[in-house]
Design an enzyme around this catalytic site. Structure first.
Site, mmCIF file in Angstrom:
data_model
loop_
_atom_site.group_PDB
_atom_site.id
_atom_site.type_symbol
_atom_site.label_atom_id
_atom_site.label_comp_id
_atom_site.label_asym_id
_atom_site.label_seq_id
_atom_site.Cartn_x
_atom_site.Cartn_y
_atom_site.Cartn_z
ATOM 1 N N LYS A 9 57.422 45.120 -56.345
ATOM 2 C CA LYS A 9 57.968 45.622 -55.323
ATOM 3 C C LYS A 9 57.636 46.918 -55.127
ATOM 4 O O LYS A 9 57.184 47.526 -55.840
ATOM 5 C CB LYS A 9 59.599 45.312 -55.553
ATOM 6 C CG LYS A 9 60.193 43.875 -55.534
ATOM 7 C CD LYS A 9 61.485 43.875 -55.607
ATOM 8 C CE LYS A 9 61.994 42.630 -55.699
ATOM 9 N NZ LYS A 9 63.738 42.433 -55.857
ATOM 10 N N TYR A 49 63.537 36.448 -47.752
ATOM 11 C CA TYR A 49 64.829 36.682 -48.201
ATOM 12 C C TYR A 49 65.829 35.653 -47.478
ATOM 13 O O TYR A 49 67.069 36.104 -47.467
ATOM 14 C CB TYR A 49 65.217 37.902 -48.367
ATOM 15 C CG TYR A 49 64.683 38.425 -49.546
ATOM 16 C CD1 TYR A 49 64.916 38.031 -50.904
ATOM 17 C CD2 TYR A 49 63.685 39.462 -49.891
ATOM 18 C CE1 TYR A 49 64.403 38.681 -52.069
ATOM 19 C CE2 TYR A 49 62.976 40.127 -50.871
ATOM 20 C CZ TYR A 49 63.531 39.478 -52.216
ATOM 21 O OH TYR A 49 62.988 39.981 -53.397
ATOM 22 N N PHE A 57 74.044 42.750 -49.175
ATOM 23 C CA PHE A 57 72.852 43.531 -49.622
ATOM 24 C C PHE A 57 71.503 43.157 -48.639
ATOM 25 O O PHE A 57 70.585 43.733 -48.805
ATOM 26 C CB PHE A 57 72.487 43.714 -50.819
ATOM 27 C CG PHE A 57 72.050 42.121 -51.841
ATOM 28 C CD1 PHE A 57 71.059 41.505 -51.539
ATOM 29 C CD2 PHE A 57 73.186 41.654 -52.326
ATOM 30 C CE1 PHE A 57 70.950 40.368 -52.229
ATOM 31 C CE2 PHE A 57 72.992 40.206 -52.698
ATOM 32 C CZ PHE A 57 71.678 39.494 -52.710
ATOM 33 N N ARG A 85 60.098 34.223 -64.930
ATOM 34 C CA ARG A 85 61.496 34.698 -64.781
ATOM 35 C C ARG A 85 62.143 35.269 -66.106
ATOM 36 O O ARG A 85 62.740 36.099 -66.140
ATOM 37 C CB ARG A 85 62.404 33.580 -64.378
ATOM 38 C CG ARG A 85 62.036 32.831 -62.900
ATOM 39 C CD ARG A 85 62.717 33.379 -61.614
ATOM 40 N NE ARG A 85 64.049 33.798 -61.748
ATOM 41 C CZ ARG A 85 64.706 34.391 -60.684
ATOM 42 N NH1 ARG A 85 63.947 34.846 -59.617
ATOM 43 N NH2 ARG A 85 66.137 34.416 -60.561
ATOM 44 N N THR A 91 68.628 39.964 -62.944
ATOM 45 C CA THR A 91 68.436 40.647 -61.674
ATOM 46 C C THR A 91 68.630 42.042 -61.923
ATOM 47 O O THR A 91 67.968 42.860 -61.246
ATOM 48 C CB THR A 91 69.243 39.922 -60.634
ATOM 49 O OG1 THR A 91 69.058 38.648 -60.518
ATOM 50 C CG2 THR A 91 69.037 40.555 -59.315
ATOM 51 N N ARG A 102 62.216 44.087 -66.233
ATOM 52 C CA ARG A 102 63.278 45.040 -65.449
ATOM 53 C C ARG A 102 64.248 45.492 -66.672
ATOM 54 O O ARG A 102 64.826 46.698 -66.307
ATOM 55 C CB ARG A 102 64.424 43.775 -64.730
ATOM 56 C CG ARG A 102 63.516 43.304 -63.473
ATOM 57 C CD ARG A 102 64.448 42.273 -63.079
ATOM 58 N NE ARG A 102 64.097 41.788 -61.580
ATOM 59 C CZ ARG A 102 64.421 40.582 -61.014
ATOM 60 N NH1 ARG A 102 65.293 39.910 -61.737
ATOM 61 N NH2 ARG A 102 63.828 40.434 -59.572
ATOM 62 N N ASN A 112 64.629 46.691 -58.567
ATOM 63 C CA ASN A 112 64.424 46.124 -59.889
ATOM 64 C C ASN A 112 63.195 45.449 -59.777
ATOM 65 O O ASN A 112 62.765 44.720 -60.554
ATOM 66 C CB ASN A 112 65.649 44.779 -59.873
ATOM 67 C CG ASN A 112 65.399 43.867 -58.576
ATOM 68 O OD1 ASN A 112 64.533 43.998 -57.856
ATOM 69 N ND2 ASN A 112 66.179 42.956 -58.876
ATOM 70 N N HIS A 115 59.991 40.561 -57.783
ATOM 71 C CA HIS A 115 60.401 39.235 -57.497
ATOM 72 C C HIS A 115 59.443 38.149 -58.303
ATOM 73 O O HIS A 115 58.352 38.359 -58.131
ATOM 74 C CB HIS A 115 60.231 39.013 -55.951
ATOM 75 C CG HIS A 115 60.570 37.634 -55.512
ATOM 76 N ND1 HIS A 115 61.811 37.252 -55.179
ATOM 77 C CD2 HIS A 115 59.380 36.451 -55.190
ATOM 78 C CE1 HIS A 115 61.602 36.103 -55.048
ATOM 79 N NE2 HIS A 115 60.337 35.412 -54.907
ATOM 80 N N GLU A 126 57.071 30.196 -50.804
ATOM 81 C CA GLU A 126 56.841 31.467 -50.804
ATOM 82 C C GLU A 126 55.473 31.847 -50.890
ATOM 83 O O GLU A 126 54.952 32.637 -50.179
ATOM 84 C CB GLU A 126 57.657 32.054 -52.043
ATOM 85 C CG GLU A 126 59.023 32.270 -52.025
ATOM 86 C CD GLU A 126 59.862 32.708 -53.113
ATOM 87 O OE1 GLU A 126 61.101 32.667 -53.030
ATOM 88 O OE2 GLU A 126 59.258 32.967 -54.133
HETATM 89 P P1 IDP Z 1 66.360 37.604 -58.356
HETATM 90 O O1 IDP Z 1 65.205 38.706 -57.475
HETATM 91 O O2 IDP Z 1 66.617 37.828 -59.747
HETATM 92 O O3 IDP Z 1 65.823 36.340 -58.137
HETATM 93 P P2 IDP Z 1 68.350 37.322 -56.059
HETATM 94 O O4 IDP Z 1 69.908 37.224 -56.554
HETATM 95 O O5 IDP Z 1 67.556 36.370 -55.665
HETATM 96 O O6 IDP Z 1 67.773 37.756 -57.675
HETATM 97 O O7 IDP Z 1 68.256 38.731 -55.366
HETATM 98 C C1 IDP Z 1 67.313 38.967 -54.554
HETATM 99 C C2 IDP Z 1 67.143 40.593 -54.707
HETATM 100 O O8 IDP Z 1 68.060 41.184 -53.783
HETATM 101 C C3 IDP Z 1 67.269 41.163 -56.354
HETATM 102 O O9 IDP Z 1 66.058 40.798 -56.782
HETATM 103 C C4 IDP Z 1 67.776 42.515 -55.787
HETATM 104 O O10 IDP Z 1 66.500 43.384 -55.359
HETATM 105 C C5 IDP Z 1 68.458 42.376 -54.639
HETATM 106 N N1 IDP Z 1 70.056 42.076 -55.020
HETATM 107 C C6 IDP Z 1 70.617 41.061 -55.484
HETATM 108 N N2 IDP Z 1 72.046 41.330 -55.722
HETATM 109 C C7 IDP Z 1 72.173 42.638 -55.423
HETATM 110 C C8 IDP Z 1 73.418 43.287 -55.289
HETATM 111 O O11 IDP Z 1 74.583 42.933 -55.787
HETATM 112 N N3 IDP Z 1 73.299 44.779 -54.803
HETATM 113 C C9 IDP Z 1 72.101 45.140 -54.404
HETATM 114 N N4 IDP Z 1 70.932 44.402 -54.641
HETATM 115 C C10 IDP Z 1 70.885 43.066 -54.634
HETATM 116 MG MG MG Z 2 65.922 35.288 -56.349
#
Ligand code: IDP
Ligand code: MG
Length: 156
Positions: A9, A49, A57, A85, A91, A102, A112, A115, A126
């Site tokens: 990212k 997304y 968010f 993963r 996350t 992370r 974070n 992806h 994707e």
């Molecule tokens: P992942 O990247 O671990 O698969 P997802 O739930 O798919 O997590 O969320 C996608 C991305 O959205 C996360 O990597 C993070 O950058 C952002 N994100 C997820 N949940 C939150 C939140 O509660 N607050 C702010 N950003 C979030």
């Molecule tokens: Mg995800």
């Protein structure tokens, strides 16, 4: 063999962490079959997304992902999706375990670093979104006979 879509990212690129993050995947034994440096067009980030469209968010996430260049990778291996993963960690940077990408490189929940596709269906979608025809390269890696035990005819 599975192929998964990984994105370093904008925070990973801006903080100069791409080499160290890529090394973790290479060290583990995943094979790079696609890699490009790009600034993600807004429409592409929105599609990528889309499953999070209703989340609070979402808008910030799309802004973040399009704000600065990223590195997009296709990584291949037996169980590559789960392995990637697990290497990434949870996350939220604040909660991710030490030893994970992370967990080791960040504290933020939204910035974070990385992806990774979360299922074979997501990976297929994707990879198709980020890589054009011919941009994923099938190549045989010297030394693969020491990465996998092929004694039974399939990778163990
Ligand atoms: P992942 O990247 O671990 O698969 P997802 O739930 O798919 O997590 O969320 C996608 C991305 O959205 C996360 O990597 C993070 O950058 C952002 N994100 C997820 N949940 C939150 C939140 O509660 N607050 C702010 N950003 C979030
Ligand atoms: Mg995800």
């Amino acid at each position: 063999m599975e192929t998964t879509l990984i994105i370093f990212k904008p925070d990973a690129v801006q903080r100069g962490l791409c080499g160290r993050i890529l090394a973790r995947f290479e060290d583990k034994g995943l094979q790079v079959v696609g890699m490009k440096f790009m600034q993600i067009p807004r429409a592409t980030a929105e599609t990528h997304y889309a499953p999070h469209k209703e989340r609070p968010f979402y808008a910030g996430l799309v802004n973040f992902m399009t704000s600065s260049p990223v590195v997009v990778l296709a990584l291949r291996g037996n169980n590559a999706i789960t392995i990637a993963r697990n290497l990434m960690g949870a996350t939220f940077g604040s909660k991710a375990n030490p030893g994970t990408i992370r967990g080791d490189f960040g504290v933020s929940n939204s910035f974070n670093l990385i992806h990774g596709s979360d299922s074979p269906e997501a990976a297929e979608k994707e990879l198709g979104l980020f890589f054009g025809k011919g941009e994923i390269v099938n190549w045989s890696r010297a030394g693969d006979q020491w990465i996998y035990d092929m004694g039974s005819g399939k990778p163990e």
